[in-house]
Design a protein around this motif. Structure first.
Motif, PDB file in Angstrom:
ATOM      1  N   LEU A 140       0.816  -1.214   0.000  1.00  0.00           N
ATOM      2  CA  LEU A 140       0.000   0.000   0.000  1.00  0.00           C
ATOM      3  C   LEU A 140       0.851   1.265   0.000  1.00  0.00           C
ATOM      4  O   LEU A 140       0.446   2.280  -0.566  1.00  0.00           O
ATOM      5  CB  LEU A 140      -0.950  -0.022   1.195  1.00  0.00           C
ATOM      6  CG  LEU A 140      -1.944  -1.186   1.205  1.00  0.00           C
ATOM      7  CD1 LEU A 140      -2.685  -1.236   2.540  1.00  0.00           C
ATOM      8  CD2 LEU A 140      -2.908  -1.096   0.044  1.00  0.00           C
ATOM      9  N   ARG A 141       2.018   1.206   0.597  1.00  0.00           N
ATOM     10  CA  ARG A 141       2.903   2.378   0.612  1.00  0.00           C
ATOM     11  C   ARG A 141       3.338   2.722  -0.803  1.00  0.00           C
ATOM     12  O   ARG A 141       3.348   3.890  -1.197  1.00  0.00           O
ATOM     13  CB  ARG A 141       4.119   2.112   1.499  1.00  0.00           C
ATOM     14  CG  ARG A 141       5.008   3.328   1.696  1.00  0.00           C
ATOM     15  CD  ARG A 141       6.089   3.045   2.749  1.00  0.00           C
ATOM     16  NE  ARG A 141       6.771   4.253   3.125  1.00  0.00           N
ATOM     17  CZ  ARG A 141       7.913   4.652   2.568  1.00  0.00           C
ATOM     18  NH1 ARG A 141       8.498   3.936   1.626  1.00  0.00           N
ATOM     19  NH2 ARG A 141       8.482   5.776   2.966  1.00  0.00           N
ATOM     20  N   ALA A 146       4.945   6.931  -1.380  1.00  0.00           N
ATOM     21  CA  ALA A 146       5.673   6.906  -0.110  1.00  0.00           C
ATOM     22  C   ALA A 146       5.530   8.205   0.679  1.00  0.00           C
ATOM     23  O   ALA A 146       5.347   8.184   1.896  1.00  0.00           O
ATOM     24  CB  ALA A 146       7.147   6.596  -0.369  1.00  0.00           C
ATOM     25  N   GLU A 147       5.591   9.338   0.003  1.00  0.00           N
ATOM     26  CA  GLU A 147       5.517  10.617   0.722  1.00  0.00           C
ATOM     27  C   GLU A 147       4.151  10.807   1.380  1.00  0.00           C
ATOM     28  O   GLU A 147       4.058  11.170   2.556  1.00  0.00           O
ATOM     29  CB  GLU A 147       5.807  11.775  -0.237  1.00  0.00           C
ATOM     30  CG  GLU A 147       5.865  13.121   0.474  1.00  0.00           C
ATOM     31  CD  GLU A 147       6.179  14.264  -0.483  1.00  0.00           C
ATOM     32  OE1 GLU A 147       5.676  15.365  -0.205  1.00  0.00           O
ATOM     33  OE2 GLU A 147       6.900  14.062  -1.474  1.00  0.00           O
ATOM     34  N   LEU A 148       3.087  10.537   0.628  1.00  0.00           N
ATOM     35  CA  LEU A 148       1.742  10.650   1.202  1.00  0.00           C
ATOM     36  C   LEU A 148       1.540   9.644   2.316  1.00  0.00           C
ATOM     37  O   LEU A 148       0.914   9.945   3.340  1.00  0.00           O
ATOM     38  CB  LEU A 148       0.677  10.429   0.123  1.00  0.00           C
ATOM     39  CG  LEU A 148       0.393  11.595  -0.805  1.00  0.00           C
ATOM     40  CD1 LEU A 148      -0.562  11.163  -1.915  1.00  0.00           C
ATOM     41  CD2 LEU A 148      -0.190  12.764  -0.030  1.00  0.00           C
ATOM     42  N   TRP A 149       2.040   8.427   2.116  1.00  0.00           N
ATOM     43  CA  TRP A 149       1.930   7.369   3.121  1.00  0.00           C
ATOM     44  C   TRP A 149       2.577   7.818   4.435  1.00  0.00           C
ATOM     45  O   TRP A 149       1.958   7.744   5.499  1.00  0.00           O
ATOM     46  CB  TRP A 149       2.606   6.107   2.589  1.00  0.00           C
ATOM     47  CG  TRP A 149       2.553   4.940   3.518  1.00  0.00           C
ATOM     48  CD1 TRP A 149       3.504   4.586   4.432  1.00  0.00           C
ATOM     49  CD2 TRP A 149       1.516   3.969   3.629  1.00  0.00           C
ATOM     50  NE1 TRP A 149       3.116   3.451   5.095  1.00  0.00           N
ATOM     51  CE2 TRP A 149       1.904   3.055   4.621  1.00  0.00           C
ATOM     52  CE3 TRP A 149       0.306   3.787   2.988  1.00  0.00           C
ATOM     53  CZ2 TRP A 149       1.120   1.972   4.988  1.00  0.00           C
ATOM     54  CZ3 TRP A 149      -0.478   2.705   3.347  1.00  0.00           C
ATOM     55  CH2 TRP A 149      -0.074   1.810   4.342  1.00  0.00           C
ATOM     56  N   ASP A 150       3.807   8.264   4.355  1.00  0.00           N
ATOM     57  CA  ASP A 150       4.529   8.675   5.562  1.00  0.00           C
ATOM     58  C   ASP A 150       3.849   9.854   6.245  1.00  0.00           C
ATOM     59  O   ASP A 150       3.758   9.909   7.471  1.00  0.00           O
ATOM     60  CB  ASP A 150       5.986   8.994   5.226  1.00  0.00           C
ATOM     61  CG  ASP A 150       6.763   7.767   4.781  1.00  0.00           C
ATOM     62  OD1 ASP A 150       6.297   6.626   5.020  1.00  0.00           O
ATOM     63  OD2 ASP A 150       7.846   7.934   4.170  1.00  0.00           O
ATOM     64  N   ARG A 151       3.352  10.795   5.450  1.00  0.00           N
ATOM     65  CA  ARG A 151       2.664  11.954   6.034  1.00  0.00           C
ATOM     66  C   ARG A 151       1.369  11.519   6.731  1.00  0.00           C
ATOM     67  O   ARG A 151       1.014  12.040   7.791  1.00  0.00           O
ATOM     68  CB  ARG A 151       2.376  13.000   4.963  1.00  0.00           C
ATOM     69  CG  ARG A 151       1.884  14.301   5.566  1.00  0.00           C
ATOM     70  CD  ARG A 151       1.863  15.431   4.594  1.00  0.00           C
ATOM     71  NE  ARG A 151       1.442  14.969   3.277  1.00  0.00           N
ATOM     72  CZ  ARG A 151       1.311  15.751   2.228  1.00  0.00           C
ATOM     73  NH1 ARG A 151       1.565  17.031   2.323  1.00  0.00           N
ATOM     74  NH2 ARG A 151       0.918  15.274   1.069  1.00  0.00           N
ATOM     75  N   HIS A 152       0.661  10.547   6.146  1.00  0.00           N
ATOM     76  CA  HIS A 152      -0.580  10.038   6.752  1.00  0.00           C
ATOM     77  C   HIS A 152      -0.310   9.500   8.159  1.00  0.00           C
ATOM     78  O   HIS A 152      -1.024   9.821   9.114  1.00  0.00           O
ATOM     79  CB  HIS A 152      -1.179   8.945   5.853  1.00  0.00           C
ATOM     80  CG  HIS A 152      -2.476   8.396   6.322  1.00  0.00           C
ATOM     81  ND1 HIS A 152      -3.653   9.110   6.271  1.00  0.00           N
ATOM     82  CD2 HIS A 152      -2.800   7.190   6.855  1.00  0.00           C
ATOM     83  CE1 HIS A 152      -4.642   8.375   6.735  1.00  0.00           C
ATOM     84  NE2 HIS A 152      -4.151   7.201   7.104  1.00  0.00           N
ATOM     85  N   TRP A 153       0.726   8.681   8.317  1.00  0.00           N
ATOM     86  CA  TRP A 153       1.024   8.088   9.624  1.00  0.00           C
ATOM     87  C   TRP A 153       1.634   9.112  10.570  1.00  0.00           C
ATOM     88  O   TRP A 153       1.421   9.024  11.783  1.00  0.00           O
ATOM     89  CB  TRP A 153       1.892   6.837   9.461  1.00  0.00           C
ATOM     90  CG  TRP A 153       1.153   5.853   8.624  1.00  0.00           C
ATOM     91  CD1 TRP A 153       1.464   5.435   7.373  1.00  0.00           C
ATOM     92  CD2 TRP A 153      -0.092   5.229   8.945  1.00  0.00           C
ATOM     93  NE1 TRP A 153       0.505   4.585   6.897  1.00  0.00           N
ATOM     94  CE2 TRP A 153      -0.466   4.438   7.833  1.00  0.00           C
ATOM     95  CE3 TRP A 153      -0.929   5.256  10.043  1.00  0.00           C
ATOM     96  CZ2 TRP A 153      -1.634   3.679   7.801  1.00  0.00           C
ATOM     97  CZ3 TRP A 153      -2.104   4.505  10.014  1.00  0.00           C
ATOM     98  CH2 TRP A 153      -2.442   3.722   8.908  1.00  0.00           C
ATOM     99  N   ALA A 154       2.324  10.121  10.033  1.00  0.00           N
ATOM    100  CA  ALA A 154       2.798  11.221  10.884  1.00  0.00           C
ATOM    101  C   ALA A 154       1.598  12.003  11.430  1.00  0.00           C
ATOM    102  O   ALA A 154       1.618  12.450  12.587  1.00  0.00           O
ATOM    103  CB  ALA A 154       3.743  12.134  10.108  1.00  0.00           C
TER     104      ALA A 154
END
Length: 190
Positions: A140-141, A146-154
């Motif tokens: 899914l990442r 990857a950038e949107l994924w990481d920002r979502h979990w942040a």
């Protein structure tokens, strides 16, 4: 009879985490033909749907492979090949467990602990269903970026940190209210 303890802000973190997971996962609506094919693999028809786990009346579609583990998506999504009819008690008992481990294990409400008499047949049927479905976890990442994924979990981490801070504030506020109520004889001292 016991008095219920007051909820805390932090008692809702799992609901918030689940919302963050559910908000990004696609749900692929099956066609009637896809539903009929899935049910046929399970030995059912649209008129004879029962819980795939225990055989009682079905009320839900359960994710055979869970969507969430360790507060993160597993890579499985809502699609007919990852769904089986389930009764509410089995769905709740199974929760995010591996279906085979749960069915044969000692968890409260599992088919084994319920004494399901045709457990081996049900296990065999579900193994055939899994082989038919060929469901694999998605990356899914990569799919989401990857950038949107990481920002979502942040964003989730920031919200959870805010909830922790809000809980500390709420605890102090409650303490002040209780103290003032006791001081004004508004509460019994017990």
């Amino acid at each position: 009879m016991r008095f219920r303890k007051p909820l805390t802000i932090l008692s809702r973190t799992s609901s918030v985490t689940n919302s963050f997971v559910q908000a990004i996962l696609p749900a692929i609506e099956p066609t009637p033909d896809e539903i009929a094919e899935a049910l046929a693999i399970l030995g059912m028809t649209p008129k004879t749907i029962t819980c795939a786990y225990c055989g009682t009346a079905s009320t839900d579609w359960d994710h055979l492979c869970p969507l969430v583990k360790g507060k993160r998506p597993t890579g499985y999504i809502t699609e007919i090949r990852n769904l089986v009819p389930s009764c509410g008690p089995c769905n709740q008992s199974k929760s995010g467990a591996d279906w085979h481990v749960w069915m044969t294990g000692t968890a409260k409400g599992s088919p084994r602990t319920k004494g399901v008499t045709d457990l081996e047949a049900r296990l065999g049927c579900l193994k055939r269903y899994v082989a038919w479905g060929q469901v694999r976890p998605l990356d899914l990442r990569v799919l989401g970026g990857a950038e949107l994924w990481d920002r979502h979990w942040a964003n989730l981490e920031a919200l959870t940190a805010g909830m922790r801070e809000a809980q500390l504030h709420a605890a102090q506020l409650r303490e002040n209210i209780v103290g003032r109520l006791k001081g004004s004889a508004g509460l019994s001292s017990g």
